[in-house]
Design a protein around this motif. Structure first.
Motif, PDB file in Angstrom:
ATOM      1  N   GLU A 197      51.989  34.006  35.327  1.00  0.00           N
ATOM      2  CA  GLU A 197      52.894  33.099  36.037  1.00  0.00           C
ATOM      3  C   GLU A 197      54.370  33.353  35.735  1.00  0.00           C
ATOM      4  O   GLU A 197      55.218  33.256  36.622  1.00  0.00           O
ATOM      5  N   HIS A 198      54.687  33.677  34.470  1.00  0.00           N
ATOM      6  CA  HIS A 198      56.089  33.734  34.047  1.00  0.00           C
ATOM      7  C   HIS A 198      56.507  35.072  33.453  1.00  0.00           C
ATOM      8  O   HIS A 198      57.689  35.250  33.127  1.00  0.00           O
TER       9      HIS A 198
ATOM     10  N   GLY B 142      47.615  27.752  45.988  1.00  0.00           N
ATOM     11  CA  GLY B 142      48.642  28.024  44.997  1.00  0.00           C
ATOM     12  C   GLY B 142      48.241  28.954  43.878  1.00  0.00           C
ATOM     13  O   GLY B 142      49.013  29.163  42.941  1.00  0.00           O
ATOM     14  N   GLY B 143      47.042  29.522  43.941  1.00  0.00           N
ATOM     15  CA  GLY B 143      46.678  30.417  42.853  1.00  0.00           C
ATOM     16  C   GLY B 143      45.214  30.773  42.783  1.00  0.00           C
ATOM     17  O   GLY B 143      44.525  30.888  43.804  1.00  0.00           O
TER      18      GLY B 143
ATOM     19  N   LEU C 296      45.732  36.699  43.507  1.00  0.00           N
ATOM     20  CA  LEU C 296      44.459  37.214  43.006  1.00  0.00           C
ATOM     21  C   LEU C 296      44.584  38.638  42.475  1.00  0.00           C
ATOM     22  O   LEU C 296      43.975  38.981  41.449  1.00  0.00           O
ATOM     23  N   GLU C 297      45.346  39.469  43.151  1.00  0.00           N
ATOM     24  CA  GLU C 297      45.477  40.856  42.710  1.00  0.00           C
ATOM     25  C   GLU C 297      46.126  40.945  41.332  1.00  0.00           C
ATOM     26  O   GLU C 297      45.755  41.805  40.525  1.00  0.00           O
ATOM     27  N   THR C 298      47.074  40.083  41.040  1.00  0.00           N
ATOM     28  CA  THR C 298      47.718  40.085  39.721  1.00  0.00           C
ATOM     29  C   THR C 298      46.721  39.700  38.639  1.00  0.00           C
ATOM     30  O   THR C 298      46.626  40.361  37.594  1.00  0.00           O
TER      31      THR C 298
ATOM     32  N   ARG D 278      44.194  42.501  38.118  1.00  0.00           N
ATOM     33  CA  ARG D 278      44.761  43.656  37.398  1.00  0.00           C
ATOM     34  C   ARG D 278      44.875  43.355  35.901  1.00  0.00           C
ATOM     35  O   ARG D 278      44.523  44.205  35.066  1.00  0.00           O
ATOM     36  N   LEU D 279      45.356  42.193  35.546  1.00  0.00           N
ATOM     37  CA  LEU D 279      45.552  41.866  34.132  1.00  0.00           C
ATOM     38  C   LEU D 279      44.235  41.699  33.376  1.00  0.00           C
ATOM     39  O   LEU D 279      44.206  41.833  32.153  1.00  0.00           O
ATOM     40  N   THR D 280      43.168  41.440  34.093  1.00  0.00           N
ATOM     41  CA  THR D 280      41.874  41.225  33.434  1.00  0.00           C
ATOM     42  C   THR D 280      40.941  42.424  33.519  1.00  0.00           C
ATOM     43  O   THR D 280      40.074  42.594  32.657  1.00  0.00           O
ATOM     44  N   GLN D 281      41.118  43.256  34.525  1.00  0.00           N
ATOM     45  CA  GLN D 281      40.200  44.379  34.707  1.00  0.00           C
ATOM     46  C   GLN D 281      40.708  45.674  34.082  1.00  0.00           C
ATOM     47  O   GLN D 281      39.913  46.577  33.825  1.00  0.00           O
ATOM     48  N   ASP D 282      41.990  45.786  33.835  1.00  0.00           N
ATOM     49  CA  ASP D 282      42.531  46.953  33.157  1.00  0.00           C
ATOM     50  C   ASP D 282      42.248  46.798  31.658  1.00  0.00           C
ATOM     51  O   ASP D 282      42.724  45.847  31.032  1.00  0.00           O
ATOM     52  N   PRO D 283      41.495  47.715  31.043  1.00  0.00           N
ATOM     53  CA  PRO D 283      41.100  47.542  29.640  1.00  0.00           C
ATOM     54  C   PRO D 283      42.268  47.402  28.675  1.00  0.00           C
ATOM     55  O   PRO D 283      42.224  46.597  27.742  1.00  0.00           O
ATOM     56  N   GLU D 284      43.332  48.165  28.880  1.00  0.00           N
ATOM     57  CA  GLU D 284      44.474  48.093  27.981  1.00  0.00           C
ATOM     58  C   GLU D 284      45.173  46.737  28.089  1.00  0.00           C
ATOM     59  O   GLU D 284      45.551  46.131  27.077  1.00  0.00           O
ATOM     60  N   LEU D 285      45.343  46.257  29.323  1.00  0.00           N
ATOM     61  CA  LEU D 285      45.973  44.957  29.529  1.00  0.00           C
ATOM     62  C   LEU D 285      45.069  43.830  29.043  1.00  0.00           C
ATOM     63  O   LEU D 285      45.546  42.845  28.456  1.00  0.00           O
TER      64      LEU D 285
END
Length: 202
Positions: free
Chosen positions: A152-153, A109-110, A16-18, A21-28
């Motif tokens: 995932e990858h 699993g995710g 969940l943390e990954t 992070r990828l969705t809440q960080d504006p640049e990412l």
């Protein structure tokens, strides 16, 4: 708003943390989400609310607008949510004012990652129904597939531009069909957090 809400969901085999992070960080966020070319925070509050400017580069024009977002880490069973509103004064934008949410549900699993959103058409209801809304829904599903592959990858989203994802052939690339998506589905906004209705205008 119309009753033609878009809903997209996928299951991401990552923690969940990954995904957060990828969705809440504006640049990412702007790297995997094809609906945005650039997201620039302009104001951030201690309660998780933040305002931003966004850009979407099109063939002959860059659409610019503003938005407001509020993420929440609280929820039953570890569920998290994020509410968003956006708008633009650009008369050539196919999307005008809109609102939506993200929902993060821990599963075996995710994470089940869900969005539901709607907007006011900028090019008229007929063209929106025939073309724009279908294209925007497909772009969202492609974006979710790119996010899934990244989480995932480790495949960076820039490896998968939309034209490459649309081409027939290679089955190893992320595709919109990797996700479940619909337009005008009953209950598409049912998972929206209560914060969405209380969110101020951008």
């Amino acid at each position: 708003m119309s009753n033609r809400s878009i809903r997209v969901e996928t299951i991401i085999a990552a923690d969940l943390e990954t995904v957060w992070r990828l969705t809440q960080d504006p640049e990412l966020h702007a790297r995997w989400d094809a609906r945005f070319s650039r997201i620039v925070p302009t104001e951030q509050g201690a309660d998780g609310l933040w305002r931003f400017r966004y850009e979407r580069r099109m063939l002959v024009r860059t659409i610019r607008g503003t938005g407001i977002s509020l993420g929440s880490r609280e929820g039953a069973g570890g569920t998290r949510t994020s509410a968003l509103r956006f708008t633009t004064n650009d008369r050539l934008s196919p999307l005008r004012e809109g609102r939506g949410y993200w929902r993060y549900e821990p599963v075996d699993g995710g994470v089940r990652f869900i969005t539901g959103y709607d907007y006011e058409p900028g090019w008229g209801r007929l063209l929106d129904d025939l073309l724009v809304r279908r294209l925007v829904a497909w772009m969202t599903a492609c974006s979710f597939a790119r996010l899934r592959r990244w989480a995932e990858h480790g495949d960076e989203p820039e490896r998968w531009p939309l034209p490459r994802m649309a081409l027939p052939g290679r089955g190893d690339r992320p595709r919109a069909r990797d996700c479940s998506w619909s337009i005008g589905r009953a209950g598409a906004m049912a998972d929206a957090p209560a914060t969405l209705s209380d969110l101020a205008a951008p």
